[in-house]
Design a protein around this motif. Structure first.
Motif, PDB file in Angstrom:
ATOM      1  N   ILE A 340       0.831  -1.210   0.000  1.00  0.00           N
ATOM      2  CA  ILE A 340       0.000   0.000   0.000  1.00  0.00           C
ATOM      3  C   ILE A 340       0.863   1.256   0.000  1.00  0.00           C
ATOM      4  O   ILE A 340       0.419   2.320  -0.407  1.00  0.00           O
ATOM      5  CB  ILE A 340      -0.954   0.059   1.225  1.00  0.00           C
ATOM      6  N   GLU A 438      -1.531  -9.111   4.543  1.00  0.00           N
ATOM      7  CA  GLU A 438      -2.627  -8.750   3.630  1.00  0.00           C
ATOM      8  C   GLU A 438      -3.027  -7.278   3.836  1.00  0.00           C
ATOM      9  O   GLU A 438      -3.325  -6.565   2.872  1.00  0.00           O
ATOM     10  CB  GLU A 438      -3.818  -9.689   3.890  1.00  0.00           C
ATOM     11  N   GLY A 439      -3.011  -6.822   5.086  1.00  0.00           N
ATOM     12  CA  GLY A 439      -3.333  -5.428   5.386  1.00  0.00           C
ATOM     13  C   GLY A 439      -2.336  -4.449   4.779  1.00  0.00           C
ATOM     14  O   GLY A 439      -2.708  -3.355   4.364  1.00  0.00           O
ATOM     15  N   TYR A 440      -1.079  -4.856   4.718  1.00  0.00           N
ATOM     16  CA  TYR A 440      -0.039  -3.973   4.167  1.00  0.00           C
ATOM     17  C   TYR A 440       0.098  -4.122   2.657  1.00  0.00           C
ATOM     18  O   TYR A 440       0.664  -3.256   1.992  1.00  0.00           O
ATOM     19  CB  TYR A 440       1.320  -4.281   4.807  1.00  0.00           C
ATOM     20  N   PRO A 442      -2.542  -5.578  -0.057  1.00  0.00           N
ATOM     21  CA  PRO A 442      -3.804  -6.252  -0.416  1.00  0.00           C
ATOM     22  C   PRO A 442      -3.589  -7.235  -1.575  1.00  0.00           C
ATOM     23  O   PRO A 442      -2.850  -6.931  -2.513  1.00  0.00           O
ATOM     24  CB  PRO A 442      -4.720  -5.093  -0.821  1.00  0.00           C
ATOM     25  N   GLY A 443      -4.214  -8.387  -1.467  1.00  0.00           N
ATOM     26  CA  GLY A 443      -4.022  -9.412  -2.483  1.00  0.00           C
ATOM     27  C   GLY A 443      -2.890 -10.356  -2.165  1.00  0.00           C
ATOM     28  O   GLY A 443      -2.644 -11.319  -2.894  1.00  0.00           O
ATOM     29  N   ARG A 445      -2.528 -12.599   0.188  1.00  0.00           N
ATOM     30  CA  ARG A 445      -2.916 -13.977   0.525  1.00  0.00           C
ATOM     31  C   ARG A 445      -3.108 -14.800  -0.749  1.00  0.00           C
ATOM     32  O   ARG A 445      -2.653 -15.945  -0.849  1.00  0.00           O
ATOM     33  CB  ARG A 445      -4.187 -13.964   1.370  1.00  0.00           C
TER      34      ARG A 445
END
Lengths: 527, 522
Positions: A340, A438-440, A442-443, A445
């Motif tokens: 991100i 995943e929070g840092y 996205p996608g 996982r």
């Protein structure tokens, strides 16, 4: 082999034992290294831990101190002949925050100052001041970390008159060496994010943001990474390329490395080491020295035996303290993470993911009290940014260390994972880490093709020197560092047994890919 | 007005310095901005008439290891100071009713620890023996400026009894955290929780390097028959009152309600002070400031007059976390869940070292701790005169709390200024009810001092830090108050520092005052 006699027998083929072996061989000693595993390398190895074609560094990944070590400076050309090639990141390191902001260190100082300047002009000034001071002291640090302690040379380096420090300045400098990372950051940086960029390097050994002596560790790692003549690097092909090159060099000089040969006993005559006994019963004689690259409790309690040690020394051994553990996760990825924080971070070698110094402090405190942290500090390395040979074309690897976790789990701060043995909980805990990533990014996982999780127990199984999953082979807090490593009064790797020496991360200067412990040991033996 | 020496603030260290100088024939004056002498060592009727509460400092311990007290005890007695000792100076009480006690009698302490395990009694025996062997060195370290040849020599002599590696061993002990020392010498959680809390009277956490020595020396000095833990009859303030009376009897002057607003300089030499009314007072030989460095150098001198680089050091001086202090007036003795606790001078109420660690960490991150460590002192156990007949006072400190509150770890109290949150937070200390059922019914009155109150009452307690500056290792010993300025000196000729901001820091000891006076007398 029973008839073979060496000048020096070295136990374990970690990079420090290999370093000592090379220096002794070069001085004309006959050297034999005995390694229980099938590979050299100790904690510096590379293997396909997840899927074929994905080469992951088993443990150590980031090479910082070695580039300014006396050993590397001296042997660089020879090591390069045996395939060692260091690659340097354009963005050596960065801290990424959950809101998408990041603070980056660029190879170029001005760009680093630009990144810090986005937080505040005072933060840029803070780093300029610290980096200038680091440069003034770089050779003093090199001496401090590559000399046996106590060291007249290192002390003299501190008070060299040409630095113009004088007695008061020397005391001020000493204060910097014992400050905690949090207080150090508080003194030189004004915003929370700049502080969070500075602090986490102290947490690579088992410091918390509050423990004395952590500040200098962060400062020195960051200063060395910023220095164009030093830098933060990774070997092409994997960390294991370093130990492979060391082993090849040692063999080319006539040194011997025996793999799959476990040393089970130190042979003594009275209080003098004579050699070692191997698992099959074979005895190997050492004329001048036995050098153990082992955790001290293992050497003294298992290989020497309590009955052969003076009581006071035995007490020092028994109270040697191991630090907190980590969980290590290797990912095979279908594509590079979409951070991100953007492309700048995508080019960074090492990332720290945490919301701030307070969250690091909180997580560390949870681990200290026996709890799995709900939001641990994630130390992330992206080797394939720079070294595409480590994964199939277009694919990537990601190296993640979770700081810190308890060896014995009493509970979960996240309230989700039932306490139990690590073999049962490690995958659920790794799921938590994947979720944080995943929070840092996205996608993330969905991009995971394979994953290998090493719990503290796995780490110790893989390398018995990592006792209780402590990757530093012993706590690096102030009372077990410098003059006190591994034991007060025994800071030069000598032991109460004549001709028996200790080397490796349990000796000064401790954790890190530096070759310095091995260099110090060889210097003492060759005096 | 002209004096030989002007002292700023009438804390016990400044008074001790003044006594020593006056006795040597110096003309001395002490200026105190408050109406009363005493600084952090005062006693007042904070709750109800007839109930005498120690405003801040309560227990006297290090003073008995000082050369000042050895020298002046008889004179101080003549001026009304009488120390009372507890048979059971200190204990930790657990919510399950168990108790681990330090008795004045070593064999009783060992028996109390043996109830946890024989190894724990042995741990204390070893620690106390180590203290006894090093006593001369510890006392020298306390009484001398650092670095000082004298304290180094005393430690080097002590080394002979420690074996050849003794000095490194001692240096090693000085860097240990209290958690690690507790783990090393004790096996049971409760024995560890008995030992560790004495490190937290300064701003150490269980994990910070250098905390172990504080706990070790405090407990060992309390155990030591030649030192001991005591309280002055009538209140802590009796010490500072006796010091002030002794000073006046020697011809020294004490002027309360008089605030120093500026240090007068001629070039880089201090030549006197200016008072709030504008009056100027000349000091021929020395100005000794018993105030923290930020106040002295930034307020009383001014940053533009400091030498280059020095202002940076001063601004970097760090204050530690704060406390909330409660005084209770009680109609009856607390009915502690362990009867023996009723005899204890000091009680720590906690479950374990881990609980203390959690509370410290919450405070560090700006949160009100859910279950703070409670330090309880029961002066009326030995000094019934501090309350009306049959009544009692209780002194309680909740450790630690942040000065600026970002949140509440329990999620109950909304963050805000201390004025608004101190009473709800004090209600949390109803935690006492767990340890002494019915406690609430005994309360006749209560007074709560928040960090902001502490600073208002004594401006030396910057941000509510009763240690007048963090005691972590990088601000202690050689580094106290500022690196390179550990011997009470300043960049200004004839200007000196004393008090808790200087070596040896927090605690009722008179040590820094004595040391600075001896330095002035050459």
């Amino acid at each position: 082999m029973g008839a073979v006699v060496y000048d020096a027998v070295l136990i374990g083929a970690g990079h420090n034992a290999l370093t000592a072996g090379i220096l002794l061989t070069k001085a004309g000693w006959r050297v034999g290294i005995f390694e229980r595993g099938q590979d050299v390398g100790g904690a510096i190895r590379t293997a396909e831990w997840t899927l074929p074609g994905y080469r992951h560094d088993a443990l150590a990944n980031t090479h910082v101190f070695i580039l300014i070590s006396p050993f590397y400076r001296q042997m660089r050309a020879e090591l390069e002949k045996y395939g060692l090639k260091y690659l340097r990141f354009p963005v050596p390191l960065a801290s990424v925050f959950p809101d998408g902001d990041a603070v980056c260190m660029h190879r170029d100082l001005e760009q680093t100052l630009g990144s810090l300047g986005k937080q505040s002009a005072a933060d840029a000034d803070g780093w300029r001041f610290l980096y200038d001071l680091y440069k003034r002291y770089q050779e003093t640090f090199v001496a401090l970390f590559s000399s046996p302690l106590p060291s007249v040379r290192a002390l003299a380096g501190l008070i060299r008159p040409r630095l113009g420090l004088g007695p008061r300045g020397t005391v001020e400098f000493a204060q910097m060496l014992i400050m905690s990372a949090g207080d150090f950051a508080g003194r030189h940086f004004s915003t929370a994010k700049a502080r969070a960029w500075f602090v986490p390097w102290a947490l690579h050994p088992d410091h918390s943001p509050e423990t004395a002596g952590g500040g200098a560790l962060s400062w020195i790692v960051l200063g060395t990474s910023q220095d164009p003549g030093a830098g933060l690097a990774i070997p092409e092909g994997g960390s294991g390329a370093l130990t492979a090159a060391l082993a090849s060099l040692l063999r080319s000089l006539g040194g011997e490395i025996h793999l799959g040969q476990e040393v089970v006993r130190i042979l003594l005559r009275g209080r003098t080491a004579q050699g070692v006994e191997l698992a099959g019963g074979t005895r190997v004689k050492a004329n001048r020295a036995v050098v153990a690259g082992l955790a001290p409790t293992k050497l003294f309690l298992d290989l020497v035996g309590e009955g052969h040690l003076p009581g006071a020394f035995l007490e020092l051994v028994r109270r040697y303290r191991y630090g907190l553990s980590v969980v290590k996760i290797d990912y095979a990825l279908d594509r590079a993470p979409a951070w991100i924080a953007g492309d700048e971070v995508g080019r960074a070698g090492n990332l720290h993911l945490a919301s701030g110094v307070d969250s690091m402090s909180h997580a560390h405190n949870q681990a200290l009290r026996g709890y799995l942290p709900d939001e641990p500090l994630l130390i992330v390395s992206q080797p394939t940014v720079l070294d595409p040979t480590r994964a199939p074309p277009g694919k990537h690897t990601l190296w993640v260390v979770v700081r810190s976790v308890p060896h014995l789990v009493k509970g979960d701060s996240g309230g989700e994972i039932q306490p139990g043995p690590w073999d049962r909980i490690k995958d659920r805990f790794a799921d938590r880490v994947t979720g944080l990533l995943e929070g840092y990014a996205p996608g993330f996982r969905a991009s995971v093709l394979g994953r290998c999780v090493l719990s503290p127990d796995d780490l110790e199984r893989l390398n018995p020197n990592l006792v209780r999953g402590d990757v530093a082979a012993g706590s690096m807090l102030l009372d077990q560092s410098y003059l006190f490593r591994p034991f007060p009064g025994w800071s030069r790797g000598q032991t109460p047994i004549r001709r028996l020496y200790l080397t490796g991360a349990a000796t000064h200067p401790g954790l890190g890919i530096s070759t310095n412990p091995g260099y110090i040991t060889a210097r003492l033996l060759l005096r | 007005m002209t004096y030989d020496a002007i002292l700023i603030g009438s804390g016990h260290n400044a008074l001790a310095a003044a006594v020593v100088l006056a006795r040597a024939g110096w003309k001395v004056v002490v200026f105190e901005q408050a109406r009363e002498v005493g600084g952090g060592v005062r006693t007042a009727e904070w709750t109800l008439p007839g109930f005498h509460h120690d405003s801040f400092a309560n227990r006297h311990l290090l003073i008995f290891l000082t050369s000042f007290y050895r020298q002046f005890a008889p004179q101080l007695r003549r001026h009304g100071l009488r120390y009372l000792r507890f048979d059971l100076p200190a204990a930790t009480l657990f919510p399950d009713g168990d108790l681990v006690a330090l008795h004045r009698d070593l064999s009783h302490t060992l028996a109390s620890l043996t109830r946890q395990s024989a190894a724990d009694a042995d741990g204390w025996r070893r620690l106390y023996r180590l203290y006894s062997n090093l006593r001369a060195g510890i006392s020298a370290l306390l009484n001398s400026p650092v670095p000082a040849a004298g304290s180094l020599q005393a430690l080097a002599n002590a080394r002979l009894r420690l074996g050849s590696r003794g000095n490194v061993d001692f240096a090693h002990l000085m860097t240990m955290s209290v958690r690690d020392m507790a783990d090393r010498f004790f096996t049971q959680e409760k024995a560890k929780a008995w030992f560790a809390p004495w490190a937290f009277h300064a701003d150490h956490t269980p994990e910070t390097a250098g905390g172990a020595v504080l706990a070790w020396i405090a407990l060992a000095a309390a155990q030591d028959p030649r030192a001991g833990l005591a309280i002055p009859e009538g209140g802590s303030g009796r010490l500072t009152q006796a010091l002030a009376a002794l000073l006046q009897s020697l011809g020294g002057e004490v002027r309360t309600g008089t605030r120093v607003t500026r240090i007068l300089l001629r070039g880089t030499t201090a030549c006197g002070v200016e008072l709030s009314g504008g009056a100027r007072v000349v000091a021929r030989r020395a100005v000794v400031a018993g105030v923290p460095p930020t106040h002295l150098f930034l307020d009383l001198i001014g940053e533009d007059l400091l030498p280059p680089g020095f202002g940076r050091l001063v601004r970097a001086y760090r204050y530690g976390p704060s406390v909330v202090k409660l005084d209770f007036a009680l109609s009856c003795r607390p009915a502690w869940i362990a009867a023996e606790a009723g005899e204890a001078g000091n009680l720590h109420l906690t479950r374990s070292v881990d609980d203390i660690s959690l509370a410290c960490n919450q405070a560090l991150r700006g949160y009100l701790p859910e279950e703070p460590l409670l330090l309880v002192s029961q002066p009326t156990v030995v000094d019934p005169g501090r309350a009306p007949p049959g009544r009692h006072v209780l002194w309680v400190e909740a450790r630690s709390v942040p000065f600026a509150v970002a949140g509440d770890a329990a999620g109950v109290i909304p963050p805000g200024p201390w004025e608004r949150i101190k009473e709800p937070f004090a209600d949390r200390v109803a935690l006492l009810e767990t340890y002494a059922p019915g406690f609430r019914q005994c309360i006749l009155a209560r007074n709560v001092l928040s960090p902001a109150d502490l600073e208002r009452l004594n401006p030396n307690f910057v941000r509510g830090d009763a240690g007048a500056g963090s005691h972590l290792l990088d601000q202690f010993y050689l580094f106290r108050p500022l690196p390179g300025w550990s011997r009470f000196r300043t960049p200004f000729r004839r200007l000196y520092m004393t008090g808790a901001s200087t070596h040896p820091g927090i605690g009722v000891s008179c040590a820094s005052g004595h040391a600075v006076a001896r330095m002035l007398l050459g």
